[in-house]
Design a protein around this motif. Sequence first.
Motif, PDB file in Angstrom:
ATOM      1  N   LEU A 114       0.828  -1.204   0.000  1.00 56.54           N
ATOM      2  CA  LEU A 114       0.000   0.000   0.000  1.00 56.54           C
ATOM      3  C   LEU A 114       0.863   1.254   0.000  1.00 56.54           C
ATOM      4  CD1 LEU A 114      -2.860  -1.023   2.450  1.00 56.54           C
ATOM      5  CD2 LEU A 114      -2.932  -0.918  -0.038  1.00 56.54           C
ATOM      6  N   THR A 115       1.941   1.243   0.779  1.00 52.32           N
ATOM      7  CA  THR A 115       2.835   2.397   0.812  1.00 52.32           C
ATOM      8  C   THR A 115       3.441   2.665  -0.560  1.00 52.32           C
ATOM      9  OG1 THR A 115       3.356   2.043   3.147  1.00 52.32           O
ATOM     10  CG2 THR A 115       4.914   3.349   1.863  1.00 52.32           C
ATOM     11  N   GLU A 116       3.808   1.593  -1.256  1.00 53.93           N
ATOM     12  CA  GLU A 116       4.448   1.736  -2.560  1.00 53.93           C
ATOM     13  C   GLU A 116       3.465   2.103  -3.667  1.00 53.93           C
ATOM     14  OE1 GLU A 116       6.296  -2.013  -3.124  1.00 53.93           O
ATOM     15  OE2 GLU A 116       7.851  -1.682  -1.598  1.00 53.93           O
ATOM     16  N   GLN A 117       2.265   1.514  -3.643  1.00 53.83           N
ATOM     17  CA  GLN A 117       1.366   1.638  -4.786  1.00 53.83           C
ATOM     18  C   GLN A 117       0.163   2.543  -4.539  1.00 53.83           C
ATOM     19  OE1 GLN A 117       0.656  -2.034  -6.976  1.00 53.83           O
ATOM     20  NE2 GLN A 117       2.222  -3.084  -5.758  1.00 53.83           N
ATOM     21  N   LEU A 118      -0.227   2.709  -3.296  1.00 50.07           N
ATOM     22  CA  LEU A 118      -1.363   3.592  -2.976  1.00 50.07           C
ATOM     23  C   LEU A 118      -0.976   4.475  -1.785  1.00 50.07           C
ATOM     24  CD1 LEU A 118      -4.367   1.102  -3.312  1.00 50.07           C
ATOM     25  CD2 LEU A 118      -3.776   2.934  -4.895  1.00 50.07           C
ATOM     26  N   PRO A 119       0.017   5.330  -1.944  1.00 43.93           N
ATOM     27  CA  PRO A 119       0.533   6.107  -0.808  1.00 43.93           C
ATOM     28  C   PRO A 119      -0.465   7.105  -0.234  1.00 43.93           C
ATOM     29  CG  PRO A 119       1.482   6.882  -2.867  1.00 43.93           C
ATOM     30  CD  PRO A 119       0.752   5.623  -3.188  1.00 43.93           C
ATOM     31  N   GLU A 120      -1.510   7.467  -0.982  1.00 43.82           N
ATOM     32  CA  GLU A 120      -2.487   8.437  -0.478  1.00 43.82           C
ATOM     33  C   GLU A 120      -3.625   7.786   0.289  1.00 43.82           C
ATOM     34  OE1 GLU A 120      -3.591  11.819  -2.984  1.00 43.82           O
ATOM     35  OE2 GLU A 120      -2.197  11.051  -4.476  1.00 43.82           O
ATOM     36  N   ILE A 121      -3.581   6.478   0.446  1.00 44.51           N
ATOM     37  CA  ILE A 121      -4.584   5.792   1.266  1.00 44.51           C
ATOM     38  C   ILE A 121      -4.023   5.622   2.671  1.00 44.51           C
ATOM     39  CG2 ILE A 121      -5.775   3.605   1.676  1.00 44.51           C
ATOM     40  CD1 ILE A 121      -6.255   3.347  -1.253  1.00 44.51           C
ATOM     41  N   ASP A 122      -4.714   6.172   3.646  1.00 40.57           N
ATOM     42  CA  ASP A 122      -4.328   6.034   5.048  1.00 40.57           C
ATOM     43  C   ASP A 122      -4.916   4.731   5.596  1.00 40.57           C
ATOM     44  OD1 ASP A 122      -3.024   8.534   5.124  1.00 40.57           O
ATOM     45  OD2 ASP A 122      -4.936   9.553   5.434  1.00 40.57           O
ATOM     46  N   VAL A 123      -4.086   3.921   6.232  1.00 40.07           N
ATOM     47  CA  VAL A 123      -4.530   2.665   6.821  1.00 40.07           C
ATOM     48  C   VAL A 123      -4.550   2.827   8.339  1.00 40.07           C
ATOM     49  CG1 VAL A 123      -4.107   0.199   7.062  1.00 40.07           C
ATOM     50  CG2 VAL A 123      -3.563   1.361   4.904  1.00 40.07           C
ATOM     51  N   ILE A 124      -5.718   2.662   8.930  1.00 34.64           N
ATOM     52  CA  ILE A 124      -5.876   2.729  10.379  1.00 34.64           C
ATOM     53  C   ILE A 124      -6.013   1.307  10.893  1.00 34.64           C
ATOM     54  CG2 ILE A 124      -7.283   3.588  12.288  1.00 34.64           C
ATOM     55  CD1 ILE A 124      -8.167   5.866  10.464  1.00 34.64           C
ATOM     56  N   LEU A 125      -5.095   0.876  11.764  1.00 33.68           N
ATOM     57  CA  LEU A 125      -5.019  -0.506  12.206  1.00 33.68           C
ATOM     58  C   LEU A 125      -5.786  -0.728  13.510  1.00 33.68           C
ATOM     59  CD1 LEU A 125      -1.225  -1.125  11.514  1.00 33.68           C
ATOM     60  CD2 LEU A 125      -3.167  -1.782  10.081  1.00 33.68           C
ATOM     61  N   HIS A 126      -6.462  -1.878  13.574  1.00 35.99           N
ATOM     62  CA  HIS A 126      -7.203  -2.276  14.782  1.00 35.99           C
ATOM     63  C   HIS A 126      -6.883  -3.740  15.059  1.00 35.99           C
ATOM     64  CE1 HIS A 126      -9.986   1.279  14.777  1.00 35.99           C
ATOM     65  NE2 HIS A 126      -9.697   1.250  13.487  1.00 35.99           N
ATOM     66  N   GLU A 127      -6.245  -4.043  16.191  1.00 32.90           N
ATOM     67  CA  GLU A 127      -5.978  -5.445  16.550  1.00 32.90           C
ATOM     68  C   GLU A 127      -7.207  -6.018  17.242  1.00 32.90           C
ATOM     69  OE1 GLU A 127      -2.782  -8.269  18.953  1.00 32.90           O
ATOM     70  OE2 GLU A 127      -2.514  -6.090  18.930  1.00 32.90           O
ATOM     71  N   ARG A 128      -7.801  -7.042  16.621  1.00 32.45           N
ATOM     72  CA  ARG A 128      -8.998  -7.680  17.170  1.00 32.45           C
ATOM     73  C   ARG A 128      -8.994  -9.156  16.777  1.00 32.45           C
ATOM     74  NH1 ARG A 128     -14.205  -3.667  15.976  1.00 32.45           N
ATOM     75  NH2 ARG A 128     -13.200  -1.687  16.499  1.00 32.45           N
ATOM     76  N   VAL A 129      -9.593 -10.002  17.623  1.00 32.09           N
ATOM     77  CA  VAL A 129      -9.816 -11.384  17.216  1.00 32.09           C
ATOM     78  C   VAL A 129     -10.857 -11.389  16.106  1.00 32.09           C
ATOM     79  CG1 VAL A 129      -9.199 -12.312  19.471  1.00 32.09           C
ATOM     80  CG2 VAL A 129     -11.589 -11.721  18.993  1.00 32.09           C
ATOM     81  N   LEU A 293     -11.453   0.765  -0.435  1.00 36.36           N
ATOM     82  CA  LEU A 293     -11.472  -0.655  -0.089  1.00 36.36           C
ATOM     83  C   LEU A 293     -11.228  -1.523  -1.314  1.00 36.36           C
ATOM     84  CD1 LEU A 293     -12.118  -3.177   1.621  1.00 36.36           C
ATOM     85  CD2 LEU A 293     -14.545  -2.730   1.180  1.00 36.36           C
ATOM     86  N   TRP A 294     -11.899  -1.206  -2.399  1.00 40.09           N
ATOM     87  CA  TRP A 294     -11.797  -2.044  -3.597  1.00 40.09           C
ATOM     88  C   TRP A 294     -10.416  -1.934  -4.227  1.00 40.09           C
ATOM     89  CZ3 TRP A 294     -15.628  -5.067  -2.948  1.00 40.09           C
ATOM     90  CH2 TRP A 294     -16.793  -4.589  -2.347  1.00 40.09           C
ATOM     91  N   ARG A 295      -9.790  -0.777  -4.144  1.00 36.35           N
ATOM     92  CA  ARG A 295      -8.421  -0.645  -4.654  1.00 36.35           C
ATOM     93  C   ARG A 295      -7.456  -1.454  -3.799  1.00 36.35           C
ATOM     94  NH1 ARG A 295      -7.189   3.613  -8.067  1.00 36.35           N
ATOM     95  NH2 ARG A 295      -5.154   2.604  -8.155  1.00 36.35           N
ATOM     96  N   VAL A 296      -7.665  -1.450  -2.478  1.00 32.39           N
ATOM     97  CA  VAL A 296      -6.795  -2.227  -1.591  1.00 32.39           C
ATOM     98  C   VAL A 296      -6.941  -3.718  -1.877  1.00 32.39           C
ATOM     99  CG1 VAL A 296      -6.403  -2.904   0.814  1.00 32.39           C
ATOM    100  CG2 VAL A 296      -6.724  -0.490   0.224  1.00 32.39           C
ATOM    101  N   LEU A 297      -8.178  -4.172  -2.090  1.00 34.50           N
ATOM    102  CA  LEU A 297      -8.397  -5.591  -2.361  1.00 34.50           C
ATOM    103  C   LEU A 297      -7.644  -6.046  -3.606  1.00 34.50           C
ATOM    104  CD1 LEU A 297     -12.212  -5.960  -1.568  1.00 34.50           C
ATOM    105  CD2 LEU A 297     -10.311  -7.047  -0.363  1.00 34.50           C
TER     106      LEU A 297
END
Length: 326
Positions: A114-129, A293-297
Motif C-alpha cells: 500500500l505504501t508503494e502503490q497507494l501512498p495516499e490511502i491512510d490505513v488505520i489498524l485495529h488489533e482484534r480477534v 477498499l476495492w483498490r486495496v483488495l
Amino acid sequence: MLTLDQIRAFVAVAEELHFGRAADRLRMTQPPLSRHIQKLERSIGVTLLERDNRRVVLTDAGRGFLEDARRMLSLVDTAGDRARRIAKGAAGTVRLGFTAVSAISMLGTILRRLTEQLPEIDVILHERVTAGQVDGILRGELDLGLARPPFDIATLDSRVVFREPLCAVVPLGHPLAALGRPLAPDDFDGLPVISYNPVQSRYFHELTIRFLTNAHPRIEQQVHQILTAALLVAAGRGVALAPASARSLGIDGIVFCDLVRGGGDPLDEGDGVAGKPVELHVIWDRGSTNPALWRVLELLPDPGRDDARTVSPDTESGLDRNPPSS
C-alpha cells in the motif's frame, strides 16, 4: 461572509501592491476589485491594505492574512482533485482489522504494498480477534479484516490471502522434540494439550480436535490466542498446535515440529488437517461504498486464482457455517 472572489482579489493586490496590475491579472476593472477589498476588510473588521494615490502597503494584519489566504486558495485548488482521487479509490482511508499471528504472516507485506502503490490511502489498524473484526465490519467500524474462517456469509465476502501448514509447539527438551521426525496424532496420546476456546477461537479449536481425533490427549487449557498457547507451552503446561508463522513470535523455551497425517504423509503449505491448509482470509462487507477498499483488495496477495477466489468460507475451509472464530 468571506468569499473566494474577495480572497483572490486580496492576494492579487497584496502580491502586486498595485490595483491596476492586480485588476489586469484578474481580468477585471479596478472598481469591482476595490469593492472586493472593502467588503473583505469590513467582514474581518481590520484594515489589510494602506493605500493612497501613490502606493499600496500591507498592514501587519494584512501580511498575516496573506499567508492564510494563500493556504485557503491552495486548499481550494487541490480539494477537487483529492475528491476525484477519493472517488476513484486512489486516496482515502481504510480501517484494517488483524490478529496477532496474521500480523506476523501478512500485515507487513500488505502495508508495504500500500505504501508503494497507494501512498495516499491512510490505513488505520485495529488489533482484534476474528469475532471482533466481524462485529466491527458489520457495525461500520472496520472496512477490512485479516481473520480466520468460518464467517457469517450473509453480508460478508472473503478471499484466501495466505496458506501455511499446521505445526506442533512443544517445550524445549520435551521427548517429542527429541524424536527428530514429524509428529503424528498417536505421538500425543496421553499428553497434556493446550487447546483453543471453542467459541472465540473456534477455527484453531477445530483444527486441534480434528488432528488429535484418534489420539487420547488431556486438554489442560483452552485459550483465545495463539500467543497465549505458545507462552503456556514455554511454561511447561503442555503442548499445542499452531500455524507455522507462529515461529516468528520469537518465544524462548519452545520448539516447533512438523506434523504428518496418520498415514505418514507430511502436512505442508497445501495441507492443514484432513487435507485442508491453515488459511488466513481477508473479509469485507460486500455492500461497502468505500472506493479505497476495492483498490486495496486488488493489491492483496492471491495464492492462486482458482483457490483464492471469493468463496463461501464453509466450503473453502471445510468448517461448518456458524458464528465466527478467532
